[in-house]
Design an enzyme around this catalytic site. Structure first.
Site, mmCIF file in Angstrom:
data_model
loop_
_atom_site.group_PDB
_atom_site.id
_atom_site.type_symbol
_atom_site.label_atom_id
_atom_site.label_comp_id
_atom_site.label_asym_id
_atom_site.label_seq_id
_atom_site.Cartn_x
_atom_site.Cartn_y
_atom_site.Cartn_z
ATOM 1 N N ASP A 40 0.856 -1.183 0.000
ATOM 2 C CA ASP A 40 0.000 0.000 0.000
ATOM 3 C C ASP A 40 0.893 1.235 0.000
ATOM 4 O O ASP A 40 1.984 1.221 0.610
ATOM 5 C CB ASP A 40 -0.916 0.018 1.221
ATOM 6 C CG ASP A 40 -1.921 1.161 1.149
ATOM 7 O OD1 ASP A 40 -2.950 0.985 0.474
ATOM 8 O OD2 ASP A 40 -1.665 2.228 1.740
ATOM 9 N N HIS A 181 -5.400 4.933 6.466
ATOM 10 C CA HIS A 181 -4.738 5.765 5.467
ATOM 11 C C HIS A 181 -3.254 5.938 5.790
ATOM 12 O O HIS A 181 -2.647 6.932 5.394
ATOM 13 C CB HIS A 181 -5.412 7.140 5.322
ATOM 14 C CG HIS A 181 -6.762 7.068 4.675
ATOM 15 N ND1 HIS A 181 -6.949 6.665 3.378
ATOM 16 C CD2 HIS A 181 -7.997 7.342 5.172
ATOM 17 C CE1 HIS A 181 -8.230 6.686 3.081
ATOM 18 N NE2 HIS A 181 -8.893 7.086 4.158
#
Length: 590
Positions: A40, A181
């Site tokens: 990610d 996030h």
């Protein structure tokens, strides 16, 4: 408890236990042996071309277990927009002193080497990594990539998962890590989502990475149901035939691994509309197991000719090829025919190509283009316009030719075909040089292209006839997994094929193959009755690395004055720039 002999169930992470014998399907990269690197990224924006990476998080897993993690902030070399700061919590101050992507990317590539990259919305993350590699002048490896967004859309219904955002899926599957996030947290959450999705498809026959990739695209239930047609096919080279409702051959193909290739027709990896239509009609799949790829290709070609299946587009009508032959009369001329004579040139797939080559050779050998039949007692040229005014190449203003005088022209053409004399090619080159010296560059370029076509056609004939002229040739080629592949070739036709495994004495195998080889009765045609495509397949196989001639009745060679020595000149001609200056330079060099 499962019934004896039945497959053991997947565990909660979608992996089957390692401590058991693998099925054949699982030998094709089983999931529990596949290493995944779930990655990610956090970035300064949404454009891989204009924005930069600020954080990388990656988790390496195999068999449902975490075997490594990588996490680091990255200095993007610019300030981070306030909107991104609000989403990720990563500020410009936090990345001051962090390593730049030039230092981080090599470490990530080493960490992920040999693994399947997984990402939620993989197009975004992999796009940024590839763009970074380009900016760093670093080669991007040929990673296999899996997108959990696509997998989720394939596995879950919209009622169950109206949204496939990472946060929604993490909540649906009660992931141990919730996305924040931040790169590592989101990568860990994606790992849990991946495990849950794999667990969902464990009972749908998806046991290997290849099957997982095939499972992703949506396919019809009917197409998937016909996957059983591949059951029982060997995992060896061969030819497969799809049969229709009336037992007719619908499609014929070759494969290195018959079962894997045929199985792909019933998965999402098959996107061709024609093939989907063919699969819908198919009732069964027949196969012919072959010793190696050459035998499979030859058998495919012969079966295509025998069955002319409607869903194949090539090689179904080899006898429709065109040949350039000389007529049997006192003053022979070129004619185009489907049935080659002993001195014919070909084969050509296009009648136009054959006519163009015949016209060029006729111009430089002096073969007449007039069509009137001339008795042996007459002279050629009495009522025939000379070549200089666009007439017959065998005519001139000054002389008439008897049958004996004219015979020099067809004899020269035959000598060109057989490789006994390349004078016509020399005449073409001299004429090209004359046109170039006169600055007629367009005419020189046109003749250059015509001459290159002649060289290609004559060389192809000589290459194939050199092989077809050998009564028997036994050749060996190293096998990929050790040992040898053998071919018995008789008059340009594959008469037998076989293998000798590593460590097996090869000559007894060769003798056994010869004893069962097909008997071939050649005819007087240039290829002695063999199909041009088959001879071409064999010639290319013989040109492969490491091929050895075990035994041969005649020498395997092309003629010394054949077109083979003109191939370099022909390639220069084909590649030459058509501009006047470039054309002049080329013609001088030729």
């Amino acid at each position: 408890m499962p019934a004896p002999g039945s497959p053991r169930p997947f565990d909660r992470h979608g992996y089957q236990p390692v401590g058991r014998q693998l099925t054949f399907d699982e030998l094709d990269t089983p999931l529990h042996d596949t290493t995944f690197v779930v990655v990610d990224l956090e970035t300064t924006g949404g454009s891989a071309a204009n924005d930069a990476i600020t954080e990388i998080g990656a988790v390496k897993i195999r068999g449902g277990e975490v075997i490594g993690e990588l996490a680091t902030l990255v200095d993007p070399g610019r300030s981070i927009p306030q909107m991104i700061v609000e989403i990720t919590g990563i500020t410009s101050a936090m990345v001051i002193g962090a390593p730049p992507i030039e230092r981080v990317l090599p470490a990530f590539l080493e960490f992920a080497a040999g693994a399947v990259l997984v990402a939620h919305n993989a197009q975004f993350d992999i796009g940024f990594l590839r763009a970074a590699a380009t900016r760093c002048d670093t080669a991007w490896p040929a990673f296999k990539v899996l997108c959990t967004v696509k997998l989720a859309r394939r596995v879950l219904t919209r009622d169950e998962a109206p949204s496939v955002k990472l946060s929604a899926l993490a909540s649906l599957f009660a992931a141990s890590t919730q996305p924040t996030h931040r790169a590592l947290d989101d990568a860990r959450a994606t790992v849990d989502v991946l495990h849950a999705l794999l667990e969902r498809i464990g009972n749908q026959g998806v046991h290997s990475y290849t099957e997982l990739v095939d499972y992703l695209p949506a396919i019809s239930a009917g197409q998937r149901a016909k996957r059983s047609l591949a059951t029982g096919l060997p995992r060896k080279p061969g030819v497969y035939l799809f049969r229709g409702p009336s037992d007719e051959a619908l499609y014929i193909g070759t494969a290195v691994n018959l079962q894997r290739r045929v199985r792909n027709y019933f998965t999402g990896s098959e996107t061709r509309g024609r093939m989907k239509e063919m699969v819908a009609l198919a009732q069964r799949v027949d196969h012919v197991e072959c010793a190696h790829a050459l035998e499979a290709s030859v058998r495919e070609l012969r079966l295509l000719v025998a069955h002319t299946p409607p869903y194949n587009r090539r090689s179904k009508f080899p006898k429709r090829a065109w040949w350039v032959a000389l007529t049997d009369e006192a003053f022979p001329r070129f004619t185009l025919t489907r049935k080659p004579t002993a001195d014919a040139l070909g084969p050509f797939s296009s009648r136009t190509d054959a006519a163009d080559v015949a016209a060029t050779i006729g111009d430089f050998c002096g073969i007449r283009s007039c069509t009137a039949r001339i008795p042996a007692s007459r002279l050629h040229g009495e009522n025939c316009p000379p070549a200089v005014v666009g007439g017959c190449p065998a005519s001139s203003n000054a002389t008439l030719a008897s049958a004996q005088e004219y015979s020099i022209a067809p004899a020269l053409a035959v000598a060109l075909f057989r490789g006994a004399d390349d004078e016509p090619l020399r005449r073409m080159r001299r004429r090209i040089e004359e046109l170039s010296d006169a600055e007629h560059y367009e005419g020189a370029a046109r003749l250059r292209d015509r001459a290159a076509a002649v060289v290609g056609a004559v060389r192809r004939l000589q290459r194939l006839t050199a092989l077809a002229a050998i009564t028997e040739l036994i050749a060996a080629r190293p096998a990929v997994d050790g040992g040898w592949e053998f071919a018995v070739i008789r008059s340009g036709r594959l008469a037998a094929a076989g293998n000798a495994a590593r460590g097996v004495a090869p000559m007894p195998v060769v003798e056994a193959i010869i004893a069962t080889a097909e008997t071939v009765l050649p005819d007087p045609s240039p290829l002695r009755g063999s199909m041009a495509e088959e001879v071409g397949l064999i010639a290319r196989w013989l040109d492969g690395p490491g091929v050895r001639i075990v035994r041969t009745t005649e020498g395997y060679c092309e003629p010394a004055l054949g077109a083979g020595s003109w191939i370099g000149w022909s390639e220069l001609a084909r590649d030459a720039v058509r501009a006047e200056s470039a054309g002049a330079t080329y013609l001088r060099l030729a």
